[in-house]
Design an enzyme around this catalytic site. Sequence first.
Site, mmCIF file in Angstrom:
data_model
loop_
_atom_site.group_PDB
_atom_site.id
_atom_site.type_symbol
_atom_site.label_atom_id
_atom_site.label_comp_id
_atom_site.label_asym_id
_atom_site.label_seq_id
_atom_site.Cartn_x
_atom_site.Cartn_y
_atom_site.Cartn_z
ATOM 1 N N SER A 44 -8.336 4.605 -5.529
ATOM 2 C CA SER A 44 -8.389 5.688 -6.519
ATOM 3 C C SER A 44 -8.427 5.099 -7.923
ATOM 4 C CB SER A 44 -7.180 6.628 -6.355
ATOM 5 O OG SER A 44 -5.978 5.889 -6.297
ATOM 6 N N ASP A 82 -5.638 -1.417 -1.216
ATOM 7 C CA ASP A 82 -6.741 -0.810 -0.455
ATOM 8 C C ASP A 82 -7.895 -1.786 -0.246
ATOM 9 O OD1 ASP A 82 -6.491 1.767 0.530
ATOM 10 O OD2 ASP A 82 -6.958 2.720 -1.395
ATOM 11 N N LYS A 111 -4.705 -1.551 3.214
ATOM 12 C CA LYS A 111 -4.937 -0.225 3.815
ATOM 13 C C LYS A 111 -6.419 -0.080 4.123
ATOM 14 C CE LYS A 111 -4.380 3.792 1.442
ATOM 15 N NZ LYS A 111 -5.777 4.312 1.378
ATOM 16 N N GLU A 181 -4.168 12.222 4.778
ATOM 17 C CA GLU A 181 -4.607 12.847 3.518
ATOM 18 C C GLU A 181 -5.288 14.183 3.798
ATOM 19 O OE1 GLU A 181 -6.649 10.343 0.699
ATOM 20 O OE2 GLU A 181 -7.160 12.058 -0.567
HETATM 21 O O1 KIV Z 1 -6.652 5.409 -3.121
HETATM 22 C C1 KIV Z 1 -5.592 6.055 -3.054
HETATM 23 O O2 KIV Z 1 -4.914 6.329 -4.053
HETATM 24 C C2 KIV Z 1 -5.174 6.517 -1.743
HETATM 25 C C3 KIV Z 1 -4.055 7.507 -1.679
HETATM 26 C C4 KIV Z 1 -4.501 8.825 -2.142
HETATM 27 C C5 KIV Z 1 -3.455 7.568 -0.327
HETATM 28 O O3 KIV Z 1 -5.736 6.117 -0.765
#
Ligand code: KIV
Length: 253
Positions: A44, A82, A111, A181
């Site tokens: 994000s 991520d 993640k 989500e």
């Molecule tokens: O990228 C992000 O912030 C996320 C969260 C919304 C779980 O994957």
Amino acid sequence: MKKLNVRDIRKSKQQKLQVLTCYDFQTAAILNQTDLDMILVGDSVGNVILGYDTTVEVTLNEMEVFGSAVRRGAPDKFLIVDMPFGSYSTITQGIHCATELFKKTKCEAVKIEGAFPYQLKLIQRLTQTGIPVMGHIGLTPQSVHQQGGYFIHGKTDSSANKLILEARALQEAGVFSLVLECVEEKVASQISNELSIPTIGIGSGKNTDGQVLVINDLLKMGARTPPKFCTPIADFHQLKKDLITQYLLDQRH
Ligand code: KIV
């Protein structure tokens, strides 16, 4: 507060784990001094910091830069970074990119969005090589074009069953926790009750084992209204605007 590890997190069913995203050194240093359980450097970052239209544009290098900055600010927090879109399109590429990200950011886990068979295999391989993985199902923003937009998942029987099967398969593949989500509340609840690993919800109701929010939504850092499920605790966008406007006025007189 003791820094959590994957064993602590796995045991934290119904503990209301609190997770926030973070993208910069200074905010990370604040979070480091709080009771927050985990920090997520989400992709994000692409939307809220880099101004991209979707997270699809985020690169591995960007995740490394932002992940490392947060690591320097929050050495005492369990840190998840991520894997960006396009960094795990094959198992070989996924192993290579996850290893790079893990080494360069010194995070505790990565993640990965989705639960296709090749992703399950990748997760198995990563966890076997020593890289903990957090799963992510429901609305997976990297697949926005494939999913056909942003919406609540699990509203029909087939969508709910798909999510339940994905959650089971991800647990079996070795994820230590699972982000749900924008999953219909009852389905999120059912998955949370069934799994032995903690679920972390966002826009999925109250019955998950933890919650994650985008810190920029929580503090309302941007001009746009945050999503319905996030009630901001401040309006930093307006505050910054007012303070800068006042500063400029004061300088003129
Ligand atoms: O990228 C992000 O912030 C996320 C969260 C919304 C779980 O994957």
